[in-house]
Design a protein around this motif. Sequence first.
Motif, short mmCIF file in Angstrom:
data_model
loop_
_atom_site.label_atom_id
_atom_site.label_comp_id
_atom_site.label_asym_id
_atom_site.label_seq_id
_atom_site.Cartn_x
_atom_site.Cartn_y
_atom_site.Cartn_z
N LEU A 130 1.28 13.55 -0.55
CA LEU A 130 1.74 12.16 -0.41
C LEU A 130 3.26 12.08 -0.48
N VAL A 131 3.85 12.84 -1.39
CA VAL A 131 5.31 12.85 -1.50
C VAL A 131 5.93 13.46 -0.25
N ILE A 162 0.84 -1.21 0.00
CA ILE A 162 0.00 0.00 0.00
C ILE A 162 0.87 1.25 0.00
N GLY A 163 1.90 1.26 0.84
CA GLY A 163 2.80 2.41 0.89
C GLY A 163 3.51 2.65 -0.43
N ARG A 164 3.98 1.57 -1.07
CA ARG A 164 4.67 1.71 -2.35
C ARG A 164 3.72 2.27 -3.41
N GLU A 165 2.49 1.76 -3.44
CA GLU A 165 1.53 2.22 -4.45
C GLU A 165 1.11 3.67 -4.19
N VAL A 168 5.29 8.80 2.39
CA VAL A 168 4.65 7.49 2.29
C VAL A 168 5.46 6.65 1.31
N ASP A 169 5.85 5.48 1.72
CA ASP A 169 6.66 4.61 0.86
C ASP A 169 6.57 3.18 1.39
N HIS A 227 3.84 10.49 -6.59
CA HIS A 227 4.82 11.00 -7.55
C HIS A 227 4.20 11.25 -8.92
N SER A 228 3.23 10.41 -9.29
CA SER A 228 2.60 10.63 -10.60
C SER A 228 1.67 11.84 -10.58
#
Length: 188
Positions: free
Chosen positions: A55-56, A32-35, A60-61, A41-42
Amino acid sequence: MHEVVKWLSRMSAVIGGIVLLVLILLTTLSIIGRELSKLGHSMADGWMVSLGEWLVATGVDEINGTYELTEAGVAFAIFAFFPVCQFYSNHATVDVFTSAMPRRPLGWLRAFWEVVLAAVIVFIALRLYEGMLRYLGNGETTLFLQFPVWWAYAASVGAAAIASLTAVYCAWARLVEAATGRHILPEG
């Protein structure tokens, strides 16, 4: 001895189950964090700039070291589940040729394979122990979390020791069952 081995095998499985549940939660949160990180970033350059930038900015990662913890935890869980499978005779079997055998010869065949399995589990436990000592001596650590590799081995050795005790007890019980005809272990 029967009740002690039964309790140890069950507790080992419970602990293995808890470890697996924690690993599932950890992996889910990491995905979830990666998505969310990819989404942020998008969107930081796209149509929802403020949400993306937030988010950036929050960082969150994915969770660092998830692979290392999963590798160590799954190895432990495998050994933690061996005892309960062994005690309740729930290992996968193929009995195409043995299903028609008379009861006594079948009992001796089961005892034979139980002894072989016990020897294999004890051998693996001893090899794990030697591996743990080797990693303890060389001080190797994992790449991301930097925890000593021997910790994972030590957890697996503990579970493998319970698996070995259970396997030896079950081999003894199957030999007694074959010799006397009375049941000691639950049927799988």
